[in-house]
Write a protein that holds these residues in place. Sequence first.
Motif, short mmCIF file in Angstrom:
data_model
loop_
_atom_site.label_atom_id
_atom_site.label_comp_id
_atom_site.label_asym_id
_atom_site.label_seq_id
_atom_site.Cartn_x
_atom_site.Cartn_y
_atom_site.Cartn_z
N MET A 1 1.28 1.68 -2.86
CA MET A 1 1.87 2.41 -3.98
C MET A 1 3.30 2.83 -3.62
O MET A 1 3.56 3.26 -2.51
N PRO B 1 5.34 7.60 -6.17
CA PRO B 1 4.06 8.05 -6.71
C PRO B 1 3.92 9.56 -6.79
O PRO B 1 2.93 10.06 -7.36
N TYR B 2 4.90 10.29 -6.26
CA TYR B 2 4.83 11.75 -6.28
C TYR B 2 6.03 12.39 -6.98
O TYR B 2 6.51 13.44 -6.57
N LEU C 1 1.50 4.44 1.04
CA LEU C 1 2.31 5.07 0.00
C LEU C 1 3.73 5.24 0.48
O LEU C 1 3.96 5.66 1.62
N SER D 1 -6.17 7.69 -8.17
CA SER D 1 -6.23 6.37 -7.53
C SER D 1 -6.67 6.49 -6.08
O SER D 1 -7.48 5.68 -5.58
N GLU E 1 3.51 13.39 -11.68
CA GLU E 1 2.23 13.40 -10.98
C GLU E 1 1.57 14.77 -11.00
O GLU E 1 0.34 14.88 -10.93
N THR F 1 -1.81 9.22 -9.20
CA THR F 1 -1.84 8.90 -7.78
C THR F 1 -3.07 9.51 -7.13
O THR F 1 -3.80 8.85 -6.37
N THR G 1 7.17 7.34 -0.35
CA THR G 1 7.61 8.51 -1.10
C THR G 1 8.79 9.19 -0.42
O THR G 1 9.05 8.99 0.76
#
Length: 289
Positions: A70, A76-77, A103, A90, A81, A87, A105
């Motif tokens: 991701m 994703p953050y 991930l 998932s 979110e 996220t 980020t």
Amino acid sequence: MHFTKVKGILSAKNGMNLYRGCTHGCIYCDSRSKCYHIEHDFEDIEVKENAVELLEQALKRKRSRCMIGMGSMCDPYMQAELTVRSTHKSLELIEKYSFGASLITKSDRIMRDIDLIERINSKAKAVIQMTLTTADEELCRIIEPNVCTTARRYEVLKEFQKRSIPTVVWLTPILPFINDTEENLRRILDYCFDAGVKGIVCFDFGVTLREGDREYFYENLDRHFHGLKEKYVRRYGDSYICTSDNNDRLMRIFTEECRKHNVLYKPDEVFSYIKEFDENKDQLSFFDM
């Protein structure tokens, strides 16, 4: 923020982006490039509302477990979110079906899921990838204005280190005439080595610029770095790859220091580590369920 339904969520290489667009405001963001065909305002986050459902269907169909990635195109953050929690949901599915997770980020909001990520890592494998570009906190607030600064990201890396969750740092982009200095490189490497990162991704020292991304970058150069846009135009023209004039020297330092500290630094080796799924660990965790 707006919502849309999609037909699929996992790519052929088992990566996914749960959102489209971003609110971090990084002045160099390649995801703004027109080639990605984001038709809506970049800060108006598109939420793939059926993504979690599609992910569960995809995981059930998998004949073997693997790493699920991701964050390649959008963080994703980001702010969305906090309310949507795609996220988090998932990651719950990834843990439920004993898959691995990686991930990418810049955000300390990942700390909200650290317990969940730790459980994934205990059953399979989790790799946290954190982007670090400048050790100068004031500069960080200019070039990455709507996300936590580098010092906080280092603290996050340390928290994952305490839980024996492997981490990788993306040392990119390094902006010519702005943060392409030996001092900046060594300070970031100090963060990395102290946090015990497994690898560092650095293709070279520079930035990529193409249509959509370039215009936004130049607008911000005009706003924050008077006269620097003209210097970029003279030096790089319309080049996609804008390599720092200091690249060779910085790359030598980077390579030497990574070797000295036993940190993976060749991109292929770092990516192989991220994608590698521990089948033996997977089998042990499966029989413990």
